[in-house]
Design an enzyme around this catalytic site. Sequence first.
Site, PDB file in Angstrom:
ATOM      1  N   THR A   1      -3.725  37.410 -44.693  1.00 42.09           N
ATOM      2  CA  THR A   1      -3.892  37.082 -45.992  1.00 42.09           C
ATOM      3  C   THR A   1      -3.496  35.421 -45.936  1.00 42.09           C
ATOM      4  O   THR A   1      -4.045  34.850 -46.516  1.00 42.09           O
ATOM      5  CB  THR A   1      -2.826  37.788 -46.807  1.00 42.09           C
ATOM      6  OG1 THR A   1      -3.140  39.219 -47.132  1.00 42.09           O
ATOM      7  CG2 THR A   1      -2.909  37.111 -48.216  1.00 42.09           C
TER       8      THR A   1
ATOM      9  N   ASN B   1       1.232  41.113 -37.681  1.00 41.01           N
ATOM     10  CA  ASN B   1      -0.086  41.106 -37.947  1.00 41.01           C
ATOM     11  C   ASN B   1       0.012  39.800 -39.407  1.00 41.01           C
ATOM     12  O   ASN B   1       0.636  39.897 -40.201  1.00 41.01           O
ATOM     13  CB  ASN B   1      -0.711  42.401 -38.679  1.00 41.01           C
ATOM     14  CG  ASN B   1      -1.178  43.540 -37.409  1.00 41.01           C
ATOM     15  OD1 ASN B   1      -0.588  43.281 -36.600  1.00 41.01           O
ATOM     16  ND2 ASN B   1      -2.054  44.283 -38.112  1.00 41.01           N
TER      17      ASN B   1
ATOM     18  N   SER C   1       1.962  38.389 -43.482  1.00 37.82           N
ATOM     19  CA  SER C   1       1.635  37.247 -44.285  1.00 37.82           C
ATOM     20  C   SER C   1       2.994  36.915 -45.480  1.00 37.82           C
ATOM     21  O   SER C   1       3.063  37.911 -46.169  1.00 37.82           O
ATOM     22  CB  SER C   1       0.506  37.194 -44.823  1.00 37.82           C
ATOM     23  OG  SER C   1      -0.603  37.224 -43.779  1.00 37.82           O
TER      24      SER C   1
ATOM     25  N   ASP D   1      -8.478  47.427 -36.021  1.00 42.51           N
ATOM     26  CA  ASP D   1      -6.948  47.220 -36.967  1.00 42.51           C
ATOM     27  C   ASP D   1      -7.326  48.304 -37.959  1.00 42.51           C
ATOM     28  O   ASP D   1      -8.272  48.646 -38.467  1.00 42.51           O
ATOM     29  CB  ASP D   1      -6.897  45.869 -37.496  1.00 42.51           C
ATOM     30  CG  ASP D   1      -5.550  46.068 -38.410  1.00 42.51           C
ATOM     31  OD1 ASP D   1      -4.870  46.626 -37.975  1.00 42.51           O
ATOM     32  OD2 ASP D   1      -5.466  45.054 -39.141  1.00 42.51           O
ATOM     33  N   HIS D   2      -6.522  49.179 -38.032  1.00 41.75           N
ATOM     34  CA  HIS D   2      -6.280  50.218 -39.354  1.00 41.75           C
ATOM     35  C   HIS D   2      -7.776  51.282 -39.182  1.00 41.75           C
ATOM     36  O   HIS D   2      -8.421  51.143 -40.238  1.00 41.75           O
ATOM     37  CB  HIS D   2      -6.391  49.488 -40.605  1.00 41.75           C
ATOM     38  CG  HIS D   2      -5.047  49.167 -41.049  1.00 41.75           C
ATOM     39  ND1 HIS D   2      -4.027  49.953 -41.494  1.00 41.75           N
ATOM     40  CD2 HIS D   2      -4.415  47.829 -41.065  1.00 41.75           C
ATOM     41  CE1 HIS D   2      -3.067  49.095 -41.698  1.00 41.75           C
ATOM     42  NE2 HIS D   2      -3.173  47.821 -41.519  1.00 41.75           N
TER      43      HIS D   2
END
Length: 515
Positions: A233, A230, A211, A81-82
């Site tokens: 959090t 995604n 989130s 991710d990222h």
Amino acid sequence: MLVSSTELFHIADKKNFAIPATNFIDALTAKVYTETAESLGLPLILAYAESHQDYLGLEEAAWIGKHYAEKVSVPIVLHLDHGSDPTFIKEAIRLGFTSVMIDGSSLSFEDNVQVTKSIVEYAHSHGVVVEGEIGHVGSNTVSYEGEDNDQSQYTTLSEAKAFSQSTGIDSLAISIGTAHGEYTGKPEINFERLNEIDKELSVPLVLHGGSSTGDENLKRCAREGMRKINIFTDLIVAAHKEAQTQTPHYMALRDNLERGFKEVLTHYYHVFETQPIELKDDTMKHSTKSRPFFMINPKSYLTGKHAYELAIAADRYAEAADFDVYFTAQYVDLKALADQTNNLIITAQHMDGIHLGRGMGFVTGDSLKEAGVSAVMLNHAEHPLTLSQLVASIDKAKAVGITTIVCADSVKEAKAIAMLAPDIILCEPTELIGTGQTSDASYIEKTNEEIRAISSDILVMQAAGITTPEDVYHTIAKGADGTGCTSGIVLADNPSVMVRDMLQAVTDATKTDRK
């Protein structure tokens, strides 16, 4: 079960649901996420963020992710991710991640395209899919995934289309009003923008910052085009809340943490309306896009019983081959061949780039995928396409996870087609088709050179006039990534023996130094 996301997104799009992507930061979180997915019988994107490497190193994350993915029977995608550092991303691919994200969203459009395209080329050459981002999903005051107070930038339709077409990405993260981290209020989601982009793009869409976006917002996102959402959090906040509960010892604390993670993930599975995905064996029979390869292309010479007999014989020989073997067939035979073979990449001889809906007499990518087809030939001289038709067909094939083999006549046409980023380009001068005369060395060398100068990720197939095993050997030895044959096989005294001998010629040629 460790898998790629391609087939998962195809099924999610067809059935209209989203799959949660949950970031793991240690063995406990990876274990809870995968066990929760297993208990519910649902797929999962098990994600590890580059920004979390201080908590868990990349090598450790790869081992943990693969370990827990392989312990369960449901489909698990191990996703980076990222990713922002190309070196870090390439190392993740080497370590076994099945999906990676290159996040160039903070760069200029031109720089984002450049870095994303380079990662796509590298990842695809290793059989790994790539998520890109256009627009920018920023961060709230408190974020666990990046910089705090990082401002979002909405994705525009024009940017999304241009970015997708220029990079060859497999999925696209867009910004429509969410942000990473904890919100101080409920975000305003731009559903009009989502619908606009989903209608025009064939690649699966991804939502970051899910989130606390609100259950109704997220349910609507899943129903209106988001295939991956995604969540991180909310998982961390729930576990922290459970940790505040007084416990007599560490093991009880651990149980509380697990309960917090599991409850939130279970909740979001319901919100996203995620459905079970059972991957048939034939969904795993996909092209690895590796060198060398061979194509058995009966065209319209064989159908029904005769096509089946040749495919069964070829399947037996392909089992011993250390390379991909493609087999084309008439539309009515494709499903039967896919069901009855285990080692062939069943290939359609044409596909139209349309979505399901109105229309008569078209061959849709969705129907081919459902039939077990893993590759498609496009723009053959005997079934040519206009540029717009070809672009649409390539985009649709990519969206449903079908390998594209696009035919080119001249060097000039091969260069133009290479800009469309197909998986394979079949270079075959039209005047040589059916003549038994192979392309000369200069044509092979020039087309190989021009295509690879545009993208080293595209495989080059040379197949003009191939009629004997010797032709196969010399074509591979001259530098082609793959070759194939029609008349030399179907008109042979014993077609199955000819297939055997041609596959052996591919093996022999790869043992020699390419000239």
